[in-house]
Design an enzyme around this catalytic site. Structure first.
Site, mmCIF file in Angstrom:
data_model
loop_
_atom_site.group_PDB
_atom_site.id
_atom_site.type_symbol
_atom_site.label_atom_id
_atom_site.label_comp_id
_atom_site.label_asym_id
_atom_site.label_seq_id
_atom_site.Cartn_x
_atom_site.Cartn_y
_atom_site.Cartn_z
ATOM 1 N N ASP A 253 0.825 -1.217 0.000
ATOM 2 C CA ASP A 253 0.000 0.000 0.000
ATOM 3 C C ASP A 253 0.859 1.268 0.000
ATOM 4 O O ASP A 253 0.363 2.361 -0.268
ATOM 5 C CB ASP A 253 -0.959 0.015 1.204
ATOM 6 C CG ASP A 253 -0.265 -0.038 2.572
ATOM 7 O OD1 ASP A 253 0.977 -0.183 2.627
ATOM 8 O OD2 ASP A 253 -0.978 0.045 3.594
ATOM 9 N N GLU A 254 2.166 1.101 0.283
ATOM 10 C CA GLU A 254 3.026 2.283 0.401
ATOM 11 C C GLU A 254 3.193 3.011 -0.930
ATOM 12 O O GLU A 254 3.583 4.175 -0.952
ATOM 13 C CB GLU A 254 4.380 1.897 1.001
ATOM 14 C CG GLU A 254 4.197 1.205 2.336
ATOM 15 C CD GLU A 254 5.464 1.048 3.158
ATOM 16 O OE1 GLU A 254 6.389 1.839 2.987
ATOM 17 O OE2 GLU A 254 5.502 0.120 3.980
ATOM 18 N N TYR B 150 12.084 2.899 -1.034
ATOM 19 C CA TYR B 150 11.415 1.591 -1.043
ATOM 20 C C TYR B 150 10.107 1.650 -1.831
ATOM 21 O O TYR B 150 9.898 0.883 -2.780
ATOM 22 C CB TYR B 150 11.143 1.109 0.392
ATOM 23 C CG TYR B 150 10.149 -0.038 0.461
ATOM 24 C CD1 TYR B 150 10.431 -1.269 -0.123
ATOM 25 C CD2 TYR B 150 8.911 0.114 1.103
ATOM 26 C CE1 TYR B 150 9.515 -2.321 -0.081
ATOM 27 C CE2 TYR B 150 7.999 -0.932 1.159
ATOM 28 C CZ TYR B 150 8.302 -2.144 0.563
ATOM 29 O OH TYR B 150 7.400 -3.170 0.597
HETATM 30 P P1 NAD Z 1 11.532 -9.883 3.524
HETATM 31 O O1 NAD Z 1 12.546 -8.780 3.472
HETATM 32 O O2 NAD Z 1 11.265 -10.568 4.814
HETATM 33 O O3 NAD Z 1 11.948 -11.026 2.468
HETATM 34 C C1 NAD Z 1 12.429 -10.746 1.190
HETATM 35 C C2 NAD Z 1 13.031 -12.015 0.596
HETATM 36 O O4 NAD Z 1 13.487 -11.708 -0.742
HETATM 37 C C3 NAD Z 1 14.240 -12.532 1.382
HETATM 38 O O5 NAD Z 1 14.122 -13.932 1.561
HETATM 39 C C4 NAD Z 1 15.426 -12.184 0.489
HETATM 40 O O6 NAD Z 1 16.509 -13.104 0.616
HETATM 41 C C5 NAD Z 1 14.791 -12.240 -0.898
HETATM 42 N N1 NAD Z 1 15.513 -11.416 -1.888
HETATM 43 C C6 NAD Z 1 15.908 -10.122 -1.734
HETATM 44 N N2 NAD Z 1 16.559 -9.722 -2.838
HETATM 45 C C7 NAD Z 1 16.545 -10.769 -3.708
HETATM 46 C C8 NAD Z 1 17.045 -10.960 -5.034
HETATM 47 N N3 NAD Z 1 17.719 -10.000 -5.673
HETATM 48 N N4 NAD Z 1 16.839 -12.152 -5.638
HETATM 49 C C9 NAD Z 1 16.176 -13.143 -4.994
HETATM 50 N N5 NAD Z 1 15.702 -13.029 -3.724
HETATM 51 C C10 NAD Z 1 15.891 -11.849 -3.105
HETATM 52 O O7 NAD Z 1 10.211 -9.245 2.906
HETATM 53 P P2 NAD Z 1 8.675 -9.567 3.223
HETATM 54 O O8 NAD Z 1 8.223 -8.734 4.351
HETATM 55 O O9 NAD Z 1 8.493 -11.047 3.255
HETATM 56 O O10 NAD Z 1 7.994 -8.967 1.903
HETATM 57 C C11 NAD Z 1 7.804 -9.789 0.748
HETATM 58 C C12 NAD Z 1 7.140 -8.967 -0.340
HETATM 59 O O11 NAD Z 1 5.881 -8.464 0.134
HETATM 60 C C13 NAD Z 1 7.939 -7.745 -0.774
HETATM 61 O O12 NAD Z 1 7.835 -7.625 -2.181
HETATM 62 C C14 NAD Z 1 7.249 -6.574 -0.077
HETATM 63 O O13 NAD Z 1 7.375 -5.394 -0.830
HETATM 64 C C15 NAD Z 1 5.816 -7.067 -0.046
HETATM 65 N N6 NAD Z 1 4.985 -6.531 1.067
HETATM 66 C C16 NAD Z 1 5.428 -6.626 2.356
HETATM 67 C C17 NAD Z 1 4.616 -6.159 3.391
HETATM 68 C C18 NAD Z 1 5.056 -6.284 4.835
HETATM 69 O O14 NAD Z 1 4.350 -5.765 5.721
HETATM 70 N N7 NAD Z 1 6.141 -6.963 5.138
HETATM 71 C C19 NAD Z 1 3.357 -5.595 3.103
HETATM 72 C C20 NAD Z 1 2.942 -5.516 1.768
HETATM 73 C C21 NAD Z 1 3.771 -6.005 0.751
HETATM 74 P P1 TYD Z 2 7.857 -0.782 9.781
HETATM 75 O O1 TYD Z 2 7.646 -2.090 10.480
HETATM 76 O O2 TYD Z 2 9.272 -0.407 9.412
HETATM 77 O O3 TYD Z 2 6.895 -0.762 8.518
HETATM 78 P P2 TYD Z 2 6.576 0.433 7.443
HETATM 79 O O4 TYD Z 2 7.480 1.568 7.682
HETATM 80 O O5 TYD Z 2 6.858 -0.239 6.144
HETATM 81 O O6 TYD Z 2 5.132 0.775 7.649
HETATM 82 O O7 TYD Z 2 7.291 0.393 10.696
HETATM 83 C C1 TYD Z 2 5.939 0.465 11.067
HETATM 84 C C2 TYD Z 2 5.714 1.787 11.753
HETATM 85 O O8 TYD Z 2 6.446 1.805 12.980
HETATM 86 C C3 TYD Z 2 6.231 2.982 10.955
HETATM 87 O O9 TYD Z 2 5.342 4.082 11.162
HETATM 88 C C4 TYD Z 2 7.583 3.288 11.563
HETATM 89 C C5 TYD Z 2 7.388 2.886 13.018
HETATM 90 N N1 TYD Z 2 8.585 2.380 13.711
HETATM 91 C C6 TYD Z 2 8.969 2.924 14.940
HETATM 92 O O10 TYD Z 2 8.329 3.859 15.462
HETATM 93 N N2 TYD Z 2 10.064 2.406 15.567
HETATM 94 C C7 TYD Z 2 10.808 1.394 15.030
HETATM 95 O O11 TYD Z 2 11.826 0.985 15.655
HETATM 96 C C8 TYD Z 2 10.406 0.849 13.771
HETATM 97 C C9 TYD Z 2 11.199 -0.285 13.131
HETATM 98 C C10 TYD Z 2 9.282 1.368 13.157
#
Ligand code: NAD
Ligand code: TYD
Length: 363
Positions: A144-145, A168
């Site tokens: 959503d970012e 990002y």
């Molecule tokens: P994460 O950072 O935990 O995992 C990312 C994975 O991608 C890792 O296993 C890493 O080794 C692999 N990776 C990174 N670069 C690579 C490359 N060049 N080639 C192959 N593998 C590579 O991330 P996550 O939180 O699991 O997020 C996964 C996806 O979901 C991302 O695309 C992120 O943008 C999206 N997303 C995440 C969130 C969230 O809250 N975490 C929310 C919405 C969407």
């Molecule tokens: P984060 O888990 O980094 O997710 P995103 O920035 O992608 O939403 O952070 C969630 C929220 O928490 C964000 O508003 C930033 C805040 N935050 C803190 O206040 N302290 C922290 O140490 C971290 C990692 C995040």
């Protein structure tokens, strides 16, 4: 639409959401095909999170390939070796703070890597008459970012204009645009999901919820950025997995869906609730833990509020959240308490040694 997949390529399947998605497919759906987990094993990737899955399904239904999505030859090889008919593209650099400190990897992986993957899919799925197969799917996992920052009211819908504000989110927006362009220009069957903040097991301990849980357990300070009033919409990770699977199976080619928890929390309010849960489970006085809250300098360009309108996926595809926030937070805290060894191994470098022994040095 009712698709059937035999060989699914999951990129980034050793990261937080990828691990949970692969577990969900094997454990909670009727999927009977093969999953090929393709992951570069950056700091965020950990194949040990799926060790039990590898043991149970490794005889043919689960394959791990260490590889980088920026490496065209390696990606082509995977398509050729495993007859891939669906891609679920998670692989990305995913932490906003890291993107502020060093944006380059975000551009090369999230933009160039996605481009490389799209090109490989386009080539692997080309028919002899030059058209692309229509029985395949490229599902792109986004955030959503990409929509930017909201004020106190309003929601992101599928038609909200993109307005990314961190390296990002800009790199994710770039990849979303590329995926759409491959659909419109080349006829690649694609679907896209834009999801809100996930939480749950196996999340790398640099993100808000696991970081705070672990700092509380270790008696460290709890760093709150700015005034703590930034708002995020939290979704339990398994509900994200079920949304992706629903979209892959039911959505029309070219469609995007927003996915969210309908669960908005100011960071400071969330932290206060988390303190109550962790303090109770860990036998610590709530007030003592609360005293460790430390307001720190704000993240540059810190988006104020994200909030998803996910009525479209509910209405059109029948998806809904299944885990409420109270239950999800309890489950998450329980998981970290029961898996401190997983965290210790990341921090001590033990997993890295295991990865190097099994897969060679990290790139
Ligand atoms: P994460 O950072 O935990 O995992 C990312 C994975 O991608 C890792 O296993 C890493 O080794 C692999 N990776 C990174 N670069 C690579 C490359 N060049 N080639 C192959 N593998 C590579 O991330 P996550 O939180 O699991 O997020 C996964 C996806 O979901 C991302 O695309 C992120 O943008 C999206 N997303 C995440 C969130 C969230 O809250 N975490 C929310 C919405 C969407
Ligand atoms: P984060 O888990 O980094 O997710 P995103 O920035 O992608 O939403 O952070 C969630 C929220 O928490 C964000 O508003 C930033 C805040 N935050 C803190 O206040 N302290 C922290 O140490 C971290 C990692 C995040």
């Amino acid at each position: 639409m009712n698709r059937k997949f035999s060989n699914i390529l999951v990129t980034g399947g050793a990261g937080f959401i990828g691990v949970n998605f692969i577990r969900y497919l094997f454990e909670k759906t009727g999927f009977s095909g093969r999953i090929v987990n393709f992951d570069a094993l950056t700091y965020a990737g950990n194949p040990a999170s799926l060790r039990d899955i590898a043991e149970r399904y490794g005889s043919g239904r689960y394959v791990f390939v260490r590889g980088d999505i920026r490496d065209r030859a390696a990606v082509d090889q995977v398509f050729a070796d495993y007859g891939i008919d669906a891609v679920v593209h998670f692989a990305a650099e995913s932490h906003v703070d890291r993107s502020i400190l060093g944006p380059k990897a975000f551009i090369t992986t999230n933009v160039m890597g996605s481009f490389t993957l799209l090109e490989a899919a386009r080539s692997a799925w080309k028919l002899s008459d030059g058209r692309l197969r229509d029985d395949v799917l490229f599902h792109h996992v986004s955030t959503d970012e990409v929509f930017g920052s909201l004020g106190e009211t309003g929601y992101f819908t599928e038609t909200t204009a993109y307005d990314p504000r961190s390296p990002y989110s800009a790199s994710k927006a770039g990849s979303d645009h590329l995926v759409r362009s491959y659909h419109h220009t080349y006829g690649l069957p694609v679907t896209i999901s834009n999801c809100s903040n996930n939480y749950g097991p196996y999340q790398f301990p640099e993100k808000l919820i696991p970081l705070m849980i672990l700092n509380m357990l270790e008696g460290k300070s709890l760093p709150v950025y700015g005034d703590g009033k930034n708002v995020r919409d939290w979704l339990y990770v398994e509900d994200h997995a079920s949304a992706i699977w629903t979209i892959m199976n039911k959505a029309a080619d070219g469609e995007s869906y927003n996915v969210g928890g309908e669960n908005e929390w100011e960071n400071i309010r969330l932290l206060e609730r988390l303190i109550e849960i962790v303090a109770k489970k860990a036998g610590k006085p709530v007030r003592a833990v609360r005293d460790t809250i430390t307001y720190v300098r704000d993240r540059p360009g810190h988006d104020r509020r994200y909030a998803i309108d996910c009525s479209l996926i509910k209405r059109e595809l029948g998806w809904k959240q299944s885990v409420d926030f109270e239950g999800g937070l309890e489950r998450t805290v329980d998981w970290y308490l029961a898996n401190l060894a997983w965290v210790d191994a990341i921090r001590s470098g033990e997993y890295q040694k295991w990865i190097e022994a099994n897969y060679g040095r990290r790139g």
